[in-house]
Design a protein around this motif. Structure first.
Motif, PDB file in Angstrom:
ATOM      1  N   THR A   1      -5.575  -3.703  -6.796  1.00 60.10           N
ATOM      2  CA  THR A   1      -7.039  -3.748  -6.704  1.00 60.10           C
ATOM      3  C   THR A   1      -7.655  -2.375  -6.450  1.00 60.10           C
ATOM      4  O   THR A   1      -8.811  -2.149  -6.799  1.00 60.10           O
ATOM      5  CB  THR A   1      -7.480  -4.705  -5.589  1.00 60.10           C
ATOM      6  OG1 THR A   1      -6.908  -4.275  -4.337  1.00 60.10           O
ATOM      7  CG2 THR A   1      -7.029  -6.135  -5.894  1.00 60.10           C
ATOM      8  N   HIS A   2      -6.908  -1.449  -5.814  1.00 62.81           N
ATOM      9  CA  HIS A   2      -7.431  -0.127  -5.501  1.00 62.81           C
ATOM     10  C   HIS A   2      -6.527   0.917  -6.148  1.00 62.81           C
ATOM     11  O   HIS A   2      -5.327   0.973  -5.859  1.00 62.81           O
ATOM     12  CB  HIS A   2      -7.467   0.115  -3.990  1.00 62.81           C
ATOM     13  CG  HIS A   2      -8.492  -0.720  -3.273  1.00 62.81           C
ATOM     14  ND1 HIS A   2      -8.385  -2.086  -3.174  1.00 62.81           N
ATOM     15  CD2 HIS A   2      -9.627  -0.362  -2.614  1.00 62.81           C
ATOM     16  CE1 HIS A   2      -9.424  -2.547  -2.478  1.00 62.81           C
ATOM     17  NE2 HIS A   2     -10.182  -1.525  -2.135  1.00 62.81           N
TER      18      HIS A   2
ATOM     19  N   HIS B   1     -11.697  -1.222  -7.140  1.00 61.38           N
ATOM     20  CA  HIS B   1     -12.059   0.155  -6.805  1.00 61.38           C
ATOM     21  C   HIS B   1     -11.231   1.094  -7.674  1.00 61.38           C
ATOM     22  O   HIS B   1      -9.996   1.025  -7.674  1.00 61.38           O
ATOM     23  CB  HIS B   1     -11.792   0.460  -5.326  1.00 61.38           C
ATOM     24  CG  HIS B   1     -12.672  -0.285  -4.381  1.00 61.38           C
ATOM     25  ND1 HIS B   1     -12.613  -1.654  -4.218  1.00 61.38           N
ATOM     26  CD2 HIS B   1     -13.655   0.158  -3.535  1.00 61.38           C
ATOM     27  CE1 HIS B   1     -13.492  -2.035  -3.322  1.00 61.38           C
ATOM     28  NE2 HIS B   1     -14.143  -0.960  -2.890  1.00 61.38           N
TER      29      HIS B   1
ATOM     30  N   ASN C   1       0.712   5.604  -0.531  1.00 60.33           N
ATOM     31  CA  ASN C   1      -0.109   6.813  -0.619  1.00 60.33           C
ATOM     32  C   ASN C   1       0.789   7.980  -1.009  1.00 60.33           C
ATOM     33  O   ASN C   1       1.574   8.464  -0.190  1.00 60.33           O
ATOM     34  CB  ASN C   1      -0.794   7.082   0.718  1.00 60.33           C
ATOM     35  CG  ASN C   1      -1.790   8.235   0.634  1.00 60.33           C
ATOM     36  OD1 ASN C   1      -1.823   8.966  -0.349  1.00 60.33           O
ATOM     37  ND2 ASN C   1      -2.584   8.399   1.679  1.00 60.33           N
TER      38      ASN C   1
ATOM     39  N   ASP D   1      -2.556   5.272  -4.119  1.00 49.97           N
ATOM     40  CA  ASP D   1      -3.304   6.528  -4.022  1.00 49.97           C
ATOM     41  C   ASP D   1      -2.444   7.653  -4.586  1.00 49.97           C
ATOM     42  O   ASP D   1      -1.395   7.987  -4.019  1.00 49.97           O
ATOM     43  CB  ASP D   1      -3.668   6.804  -2.565  1.00 49.97           C
ATOM     44  CG  ASP D   1      -4.647   7.960  -2.425  1.00 49.97           C
ATOM     45  OD1 ASP D   1      -4.798   8.734  -3.388  1.00 49.97           O
ATOM     46  OD2 ASP D   1      -5.270   8.088  -1.349  1.00 49.97           O
TER      47      ASP D   1
ATOM     48  N   SER E   1      -6.510   5.147  -7.095  1.00 55.66           N
ATOM     49  CA  SER E   1      -7.168   6.445  -6.984  1.00 55.66           C
ATOM     50  C   SER E   1      -6.305   7.502  -7.644  1.00 55.66           C
ATOM     51  O   SER E   1      -5.132   7.688  -7.262  1.00 55.66           O
ATOM     52  CB  SER E   1      -7.413   6.797  -5.508  1.00 55.66           C
ATOM     53  OG  SER E   1      -8.097   8.015  -5.394  1.00 55.66           O
TER      54      SER E   1
ATOM     55  N   GLU F   1       0.845  -1.195   0.000  1.00 55.28           N
ATOM     56  CA  GLU F   1       0.000   0.000   0.000  1.00 55.28           C
ATOM     57  C   GLU F   1       0.882   1.247   0.000  1.00 55.28           C
ATOM     58  O   GLU F   1       1.745   1.411   0.875  1.00 55.28           O
ATOM     59  CB  GLU F   1      -0.917   0.015   1.228  1.00 55.28           C
ATOM     60  CG  GLU F   1      -1.883  -1.167   1.273  1.00 55.28           C
ATOM     61  CD  GLU F   1      -2.802  -1.093   2.479  1.00 55.28           C
ATOM     62  OE1 GLU F   1      -2.841  -0.019   3.126  1.00 55.28           O
ATOM     63  OE2 GLU F   1      -3.472  -2.095   2.790  1.00 55.28           O
TER      64      GLU F   1
ATOM     65  N   THR G   1      -0.914  -3.534  -4.072  1.00 57.03           N
ATOM     66  CA  THR G   1      -2.358  -3.765  -4.128  1.00 57.03           C
ATOM     67  C   THR G   1      -3.155  -2.466  -4.063  1.00 57.03           C
ATOM     68  O   THR G   1      -4.281  -2.416  -4.563  1.00 57.03           O
ATOM     69  CB  THR G   1      -2.810  -4.671  -2.975  1.00 57.03           C
ATOM     70  OG1 THR G   1      -2.486  -4.044  -1.720  1.00 57.03           O
ATOM     71  CG2 THR G   1      -2.122  -6.031  -3.051  1.00 57.03           C
ATOM     72  N   LYS G   2      -2.603  -1.427  -3.433  1.00 53.07           N
ATOM     73  CA  LYS G   2      -3.352  -0.185  -3.269  1.00 53.07           C
ATOM     74  C   LYS G   2      -2.446   0.986  -3.544  1.00 53.07           C
ATOM     75  O   LYS G   2      -1.368   1.113  -2.931  1.00 53.07           O
ATOM     76  CB  LYS G   2      -3.933  -0.095  -1.854  1.00 53.07           C
ATOM     77  CG  LYS G   2      -4.834   1.098  -1.644  1.00 53.07           C
ATOM     78  CD  LYS G   2      -5.470   1.059  -0.247  1.00 53.07           C
ATOM     79  CE  LYS G   2      -6.421   2.235  -0.032  1.00 53.07           C
ATOM     80  NZ  LYS G   2      -7.046   2.191   1.316  1.00 53.07           N
TER      81      LYS G   2
END
Length: 754
Positions: free
Chosen positions: A159-160, A181, A118, A140, A162, A116, A137-138
């Motif tokens: 999977t995510h 998402h 950000n 941002d 943004s 993850e 996986t994520k």
């Protein structure tokens, strides 16, 4: 000792404040902010795994190169520009570097377990290839300056994602990603594209863009939430693109021009029946029902609305009482309705039936707003009127039922039925299924016969050969075959009979046979043959055998009609009563009691049953009225004709079962009526015959009526011309049926104003 500890604490605070001013992260700051102590290597050594330093005004974090066992690093709201220290953290899993000054995207060696990241609220302008970050996986990347999506093709576990509030004008570079998402809020998108391959996508945020169409979402069948707030969608029909997304539960269209459309919310709820939240407001059950009733109401609802309209407009007019079709609890006016898909031949069969049984039926001509087809005649096949005239007739309360089919209006007027009833005949009409639903709401209780094609290809060829319908009309007609079939399958007893209409001649022969059974014409012929045999032992006849009622013939669960005094008779109808009509109103119970009394009187020979009186030949009625005093009535012809005509008057199968009544076979009565017990013919006043006794029976009167009793309305055959009728007797006739079956009291069948 205490003084020394205080001095050390103050020194530590001074160091931290000095480090904050310089933006340099120190070991003291790290040691005070780490957490989550855990083991590493062989499990005998310990280290802190989490470090969180938010809002510390940091710009230099190079000291973190020594903290190689960190798994979670949070440094939001600082002034960091360099992340090279992350290259020395092979076990790092979560990295939060939001609200900093990072311009070098992933400027560090890839930790093999990094999942993850950000990077929101930084200064990123371009993405780089992230194929080395296979565990990611994520991601941002909100509030940056990105204009293109690039380098994510190999992130097979992402999977995510943004990318809100960037400068992206085109969706690309997301092919085959396992995204569930996706957020692209606040960009410069004008179309939805590049999402076709995202088969796992569940939540999509495209708010605050310039999107005008929902095209591009139709294949994302796992979508459960779509946010399209503040876009440029202006048409409700755009929702058809997501009509087949059966897992869609939340849709947000706030701030779009489409909200200004009339009936916007109900229209969207109707198009997307699976929604639970629309525009951040819960969709209620009432809204779903209202939307269906508004845009695609069930046939029952349409029929109920039409019936209310016709009833209200009828009550607004000066009231006219139609004696010939006046409804009665014991004897409803007989009608026959042929229904089926367009072009199945129901109109032709209705005309042939009226010609074949001209002594019983006449064609009821409906009104329509469509133009006549080739060969159709105005006033014979239909009354062709304009839309304006049709609406005026509705407002004048002239229609019994109306329907809309194929963009045209059709309707059956009360006058059309009354014109047939005045001739002493039953009305035969044809209509589509919508008309059947509407007619079932009225006071009439016809027999309904369904004509349905069983060979679709042959049916299509028949429609094409007529050269009257477009291909779209043919496809619609074929699709309605299933509608008729489902109605017959899901509503037992809705139709009294079903006839295949693939062959017109075979269909007519089947229809003819059914009508004969309704009218008991074959039984009448059998009865004449049996009377010719003195010992009454002809083939196929047993003395104790009773005739089958029309209801039992048209019902699949039929059996031989039982003697009403037999125990099996009572058990059978008690069971039907428990299944179909467990609770009855006082009016229904009173009606049943009256009918049972009539049956008992008929069995012992006091009076004929009420159903046997429904169809009486007018000629026979006139003959009875005009006979000389003291003469006896012919016992053979009149009763046979009444037998032959009583069947069609029976209500539909469902209604008849609920009333627990079958048409009474007059053969049970014997060959002649008997006088009441204890009284002989000689004891009667002069000029009184047995038919007068029947006519004056108090059981035939309507409840609460002080007027003369009225027999059920419609006789069997046409009225006999006045020239062929016997000379009228100077004695006034007490027969109450004369108002509808005789020439003398013809005025009783006319319209009387109230």
């Amino acid at each position: 000792m205490e003084v020394k500890q205080i001095t050390l604490h103050q020194r530590s605070l001074e160091i931290k404040q000095h480090s904050k001013k310089d933006g340099v992260l120190t070991a003291e700051m790290v040691s005070s902010c780490v957490s989550n102590l855990g083991r590493f290597n062989t499990g005998l050594q310990h280290s802190y795994h989490h470090l969180s330093l938010p809002r510390q005004n940091l710009s230099d974090i190079s000291i973190l190169c020594n903290y190689i066992y960190l798994q979670k690093l949070e440094l939001p709201h600082n002034k960091i520009k360099d992340l090279s220290c992350v290259s020395h953290m092979p076990y790092l899993v979560i990295l939060d570097i939001s609200h900093n000054e990072i311009s070098n995207f992933f400027g560090f060696q890839p930790p093999k377990n990094l999942k993850e990241v950000n990077f929101s609220h930084n200064r990123l302008t371009k993405l780089k290839d992230l194929s080395a970050y296979s565990s990611l996986t994520k991601l941002d990347l909100d509030y940056n300056c990105l204009s293109e999506i690039f380098g994510l093709e190999q992130c097979c576990q992402l999977t995510h994602l943004s990318l809100a509030h960037n400068k992206i004008s085109r969706i690309s570079g997301l092919e085959a990603l396992p995204l569930t998402h996706l957020c692209l809020r606040g960009n410069q998108l004008e179309r939805i594209e590049g999402l076709e391959s995202l088969k796992s996508l569940q939540v999509l945020d495209l708010s605050m863009n310039c999107i005008t169409s929902l095209s591009g979402l139709q294949n994302l069948h796992l979508l459960g939430s779509i946010n399209l707030e503040k876009n440029l969608i202006s048409e409700i029909q755009e929702c058809k693109h997501i009509h087949d997304l059966f897992l869609l539960r939340e849709l947000n269209l706030q701030g779009n021009p489409v909200q200004e459309q009339p009936g916007y919310r109900l229209a969207v709820v109707f198009l997307l029946q699976h929604l639970t939240v629309l525009d951040q407001m819960k969709v209620t059950v009432e809204e779903k029902v209202s939307s269906v009733n508004k845009y695609d109401p069930p046939l029952d609802v349409v029929a109920a609305r039409d019936h209310m309209i016709h009833l209200v407009y009828q009550l607004m007019q000066p009231q006219v009482l139609y004696d010939s079709t006046l409804p009665s609890a014991d004897s409803p006016y007989p009608m026959l309705v042929l229904t089926g898909p367009q072009g199945c031949g129901k109109r032709e069969l209705a005309h042939r039936l009226c010609q074949e049984f001209s002594e019983y039926f006449a064609y009821g001509t409906c009104h329509t707003t469509r133009r006549p087809y080739f060969g159709e005649e105005n006033g014979i096949d239909y009354h062709f009127v304009s839309e304006e005239d049709f609406q005026n007739m509705i407002h004048m309360g002239k229609f019994i039922q109306t329907m809309q089919h194929g963009g045209h209006r059709y309707g059956l007027t009360r006058d059309a039925v009354e014109d047939v009833a005045r001739e002493g005949l039953a009305c035969c009409v044809h209509m589509e299924l919508e008309g059947v639903f509407s007619l079932k709401k009225s006071c009439f209780e016809p027999r309904y016969i369904l004509l349905i094609p069983t060979k679709v290809e042959k049916y299509m060829d028949q429609l094409k050969s007529r050269d009257l319908y477009t291909q779209a009309q043919i496809d619609t007609a074929v699709s309605r075959i299933e509608l008729y079939a489902n109605t017959n399958r899901q509503r037992p007893g809705f139709f009294d009979n079903v006839i295949p209409s693939d062959d017109c001649e075979e269909a007519f022969q089947s229809l003819k046979q059914i009508v004969k059974e309704y009218l008991l014409l074959e039984e009448q012929d059998d009865g004449e043959n049996n009377r010719a045999s003195p010992d009454n032992t002809s083939v196929g006849h047993e003395p104790e055998e009773k005739l089958l009622s029309p209801l039992s013939r048209s019902t699949p669960h039929s059996a031989m009609a039982l003697d009403p005094s037999h125990l099996s008779y009572r058990n059978y109808f008690t069971k039907i009563q428990a299944e179909l009509s467990p609770q009855k109103s006082p009016a229904e119970l009173a009606s049943i009691a009256r009918r049972e009394q009539l049956v008992r009187e008929a069995i012992v020979g006091k009076s004929p049953g009420v159903y046997s009186q429904l169809f009486k030949s007018s000629a026979q009625t006139a003959q009875v009225q005009n006979q000389e005093p003291g003469t006896r009535v012919s016992e053979d012809s009149s009763w046979d004709e009444s037998r032959a005509s009583s069947a069609l008057s029976v209500p539909s199968s469902a209604g008849a079962l609920s009333n627990l009544v079958e048409p009474l076979d007059i053969s049970v009565l014997g060959q002649a009526l008997e006088t009441p017990k204890g009284q002989t013919t000689e004891d009667l006043p002069p000029g009184t015959d047995q038919m007068d006794l029947v006519a004056s029976s108090p059981s035939d009167r309507r409840p609460g009526s002080n007027a003369l009793p009225i027999l059920p309305p419609i006789p069997t055959g046409r009225k006999t011309p006045a020239a062929s009728s016997p000379a009228p007797s100077p004695r006034p006739s007490p027969n109450p049926a004369g108002g509808q079956g005789s020439v003398q009291t013809k005025m009783a069948s006319t319209e009387s104003e109230i």
